[in-house]
Design a protein around this motif. Sequence first.
Motif, PDB file in Angstrom:
ATOM      1  N   GLU A 130       7.224  10.478   8.325  1.00 44.46           N
ATOM      2  CA  GLU A 130       8.482  11.125   8.567  1.00 44.46           C
ATOM      3  C   GLU A 130       8.667  10.872   7.736  1.00 44.46           C
ATOM      4  OE1 GLU A 130      10.114   7.671  10.632  1.00 44.46           O
ATOM      5  OE2 GLU A 130       9.139   8.500  12.576  1.00 44.46           O
ATOM      6  N   ARG A 131       8.437  10.635   6.588  1.00 39.23           N
ATOM      7  CA  ARG A 131       8.757  10.293   4.871  1.00 39.23           C
ATOM      8  C   ARG A 131       8.266  12.565   4.659  1.00 39.23           C
ATOM      9  NH1 ARG A 131       7.606  10.481  -0.611  1.00 39.23           N
ATOM     10  NH2 ARG A 131       5.957  10.136  -0.026  1.00 39.23           N
ATOM     11  N   ARG A 132       7.164  12.934   5.067  1.00 41.54           N
ATOM     12  CA  ARG A 132       6.620  13.520   4.771  1.00 41.54           C
ATOM     13  C   ARG A 132       7.350  15.175   5.792  1.00 41.54           C
ATOM     14  NH1 ARG A 132       0.776  12.958   1.623  1.00 41.54           N
ATOM     15  NH2 ARG A 132       1.038  10.678   1.294  1.00 41.54           N
ATOM     16  N   HIS A 178      -5.059  11.782   7.082  1.00 44.27           N
ATOM     17  CA  HIS A 178      -5.094  12.568   7.917  1.00 44.27           C
ATOM     18  C   HIS A 178      -3.208  12.707   7.612  1.00 44.27           C
ATOM     19  CE1 HIS A 178      -2.203   8.794  10.108  1.00 44.27           C
ATOM     20  NE2 HIS A 178      -1.449   9.468   9.511  1.00 44.27           N
ATOM     21  N   LEU A 179      -2.517  12.099   7.037  1.00 51.08           N
ATOM     22  CA  LEU A 179      -1.275  13.226   6.351  1.00 51.08           C
ATOM     23  C   LEU A 179      -1.530  14.879   5.491  1.00 51.08           C
ATOM     24  CD1 LEU A 179       1.507  10.779   6.225  1.00 51.08           C
ATOM     25  CD2 LEU A 179       1.201  12.345   7.728  1.00 51.08           C
ATOM     26  N   ASP A 199       0.618  -0.831   0.134  1.00 52.01           N
ATOM     27  CA  ASP A 199       0.083  -0.016   0.063  1.00 52.01           C
ATOM     28  C   ASP A 199       1.089   1.127  -0.092  1.00 52.01           C
ATOM     29  OD1 ASP A 199      -2.492  -1.236  -0.060  1.00 52.01           O
ATOM     30  OD2 ASP A 199      -2.560  -0.775   2.046  1.00 52.01           O
ATOM     31  N   LEU A 200       1.436   1.340   1.010  1.00 49.66           N
ATOM     32  CA  LEU A 200       2.876   2.323   0.652  1.00 49.66           C
ATOM     33  C   LEU A 200       3.809   2.520  -1.022  1.00 49.66           C
ATOM     34  CD1 LEU A 200       5.648   2.492   3.880  1.00 49.66           C
ATOM     35  CD2 LEU A 200       3.799   4.312   3.160  1.00 49.66           C
ATOM     36  N   ARG A 201       3.894   1.162  -1.411  1.00 50.00           N
ATOM     37  CA  ARG A 201       4.415   1.638  -2.824  1.00 50.00           C
ATOM     38  C   ARG A 201       3.220   2.262  -3.489  1.00 50.00           C
ATOM     39  NH1 ARG A 201       7.447  -3.104  -1.212  1.00 50.00           N
ATOM     40  NH2 ARG A 201       5.065  -4.074  -2.465  1.00 50.00           N
ATOM     41  N   ALA A 202       2.091   1.738  -3.775  1.00 53.89           N
ATOM     42  CA  ALA A 202       1.389   2.084  -4.141  1.00 53.89           C
ATOM     43  C   ALA A 202       0.904   3.034  -4.474  1.00 53.89           C
ATOM     44  CB  ALA A 202      -0.416   1.048  -3.681  1.00 53.89           C
ATOM     45  N   LEU A 203       0.807   4.415  -3.263  1.00 52.44           N
ATOM     46  CA  LEU A 203       0.418   5.782  -2.411  1.00 52.44           C
ATOM     47  C   LEU A 203       1.377   6.356  -2.993  1.00 52.44           C
ATOM     48  CD1 LEU A 203      -0.972   7.363  -1.097  1.00 52.44           C
ATOM     49  CD2 LEU A 203       0.442   7.152   0.912  1.00 52.44           C
ATOM     50  N   ARG A 204       3.120   5.998  -3.320  1.00 50.01           N
ATOM     51  CA  ARG A 204       4.102   6.849  -2.996  1.00 50.01           C
ATOM     52  C   ARG A 204       3.905   6.530  -5.541  1.00 50.01           C
ATOM     53  NH1 ARG A 204       8.274   4.749   1.001  1.00 50.01           N
ATOM     54  NH2 ARG A 204       7.685   5.641   2.864  1.00 50.01           N
ATOM     55  N   THR A 205       3.579   5.742  -5.818  1.00 49.69           N
ATOM     56  CA  THR A 205       3.413   5.672  -7.408  1.00 49.69           C
ATOM     57  C   THR A 205       2.533   5.867  -8.021  1.00 49.69           C
ATOM     58  OG1 THR A 205       3.415   3.359  -7.604  1.00 49.69           O
ATOM     59  CG2 THR A 205       5.509   4.067  -6.970  1.00 49.69           C
ATOM     60  N   LYS A 206       1.357   5.885  -7.543  1.00 50.78           N
ATOM     61  CA  LYS A 206       0.119   6.250  -7.464  1.00 50.78           C
ATOM     62  C   LYS A 206      -0.861   7.200  -7.224  1.00 50.78           C
ATOM     63  CE  LYS A 206      -0.371   1.678  -9.545  1.00 50.78           C
ATOM     64  NZ  LYS A 206      -0.725   0.284  -9.299  1.00 50.78           N
ATOM     65  N   GLY A 207      -0.714   7.314  -5.994  1.00 46.96           N
ATOM     66  CA  GLY A 207      -1.305   8.650  -4.883  1.00 46.96           C
ATOM     67  C   GLY A 207      -2.166   7.253  -4.878  1.00 46.96           C
TER      68      GLY A 207
END
Length: 234
Positions: free
Chosen positions: A95-97, A66-67, A24-32
Motif C-alpha cells: 500500500e505504501r508503494r 515481488h514488490l 524487518d520493515l524498518r530495516a528494509l526502509r532504512t537499509k534496503g
Amino acid sequence: MGGCCGEGIPSCERVFDRQTADEDLRALRTKGAPWATRALIDQLASDADLAGATVLDVGAGVGVVHLELLARGAASAVDVDGSGAYVAAAREEAERRGLADRVEHVVGDLTLVALSLDPADLVALDRVVCCYGDVVALLGAAAALARRRLGLVYPRDRWWIRAGAAIGNVVRFGRKGGYRMRIHREAVVAGLLEAAGFARVARRDGRVWSVQTWARVGPSAPGQALDAAGPATS
C-alpha cells in the motif's frame, strides 16, 4: 487485489511475529534489502521480459521480492506466507508503494494451498527452504507452479553452517514450539528441480547463502522427483 486468509504455519507464526515483521520493515526502509535478496531479484529479472509477467512469492516476508519485480514491470503477484504478521506487513508495504491493487496475499502453507493457486511465470523462495522440513513437498509444489523461472535463496551445505544452525536451534529457537532451521543437502535441492524440468541458469554464493535461479527447460516427470533427490534429510 486483496487476498485470502487461511491458517498460518504455527511454528512460523511464533517465530515470525509482528515485532519481527516490524523490525524487518524498518530495516528494509532504512537499509534496503539484504544482498542475497537483491541478487535473487536481479537473477529472476535478468534476460527476462517482465512485461505482463506474474509472480508467486513463497514465504515473502515483508514483500520485497515481488514488490521490486512489480516495480520492474511484472503485472501481478501472489504473496504466500505461513505468518499472518508478515502478510500484514507485506500488505502495508504494498500500500505504501502504491502496488496493493496488483498483489494478492495468502496466509498459508504452500504445500496445502498450492491447488488453489494459478501457475506463475516467476516463483521465488527467499530464505524459505531452510524453514521447511519437507523439502520434497515444498519444492515440488513450487516447481509445479513455475512456468518460466524459479529462484531461491537457501543456506549453503557446509559443515560450519550446519554447526551454526544446530546451535541456533537450541539457543534461539529452542522455545519456539517446533521451529528449526534446516540445512538441506544441495544434491537434494538440485535433484528435485532437475527432475521437475528445470536447469540452473544463475548462481551466486556468499559465506552463508546460495542464490540460485532455475529455468524451465522441460515438463515435470511425474514420480521422478523423489527418486532423483533421494531421502530428504537435513
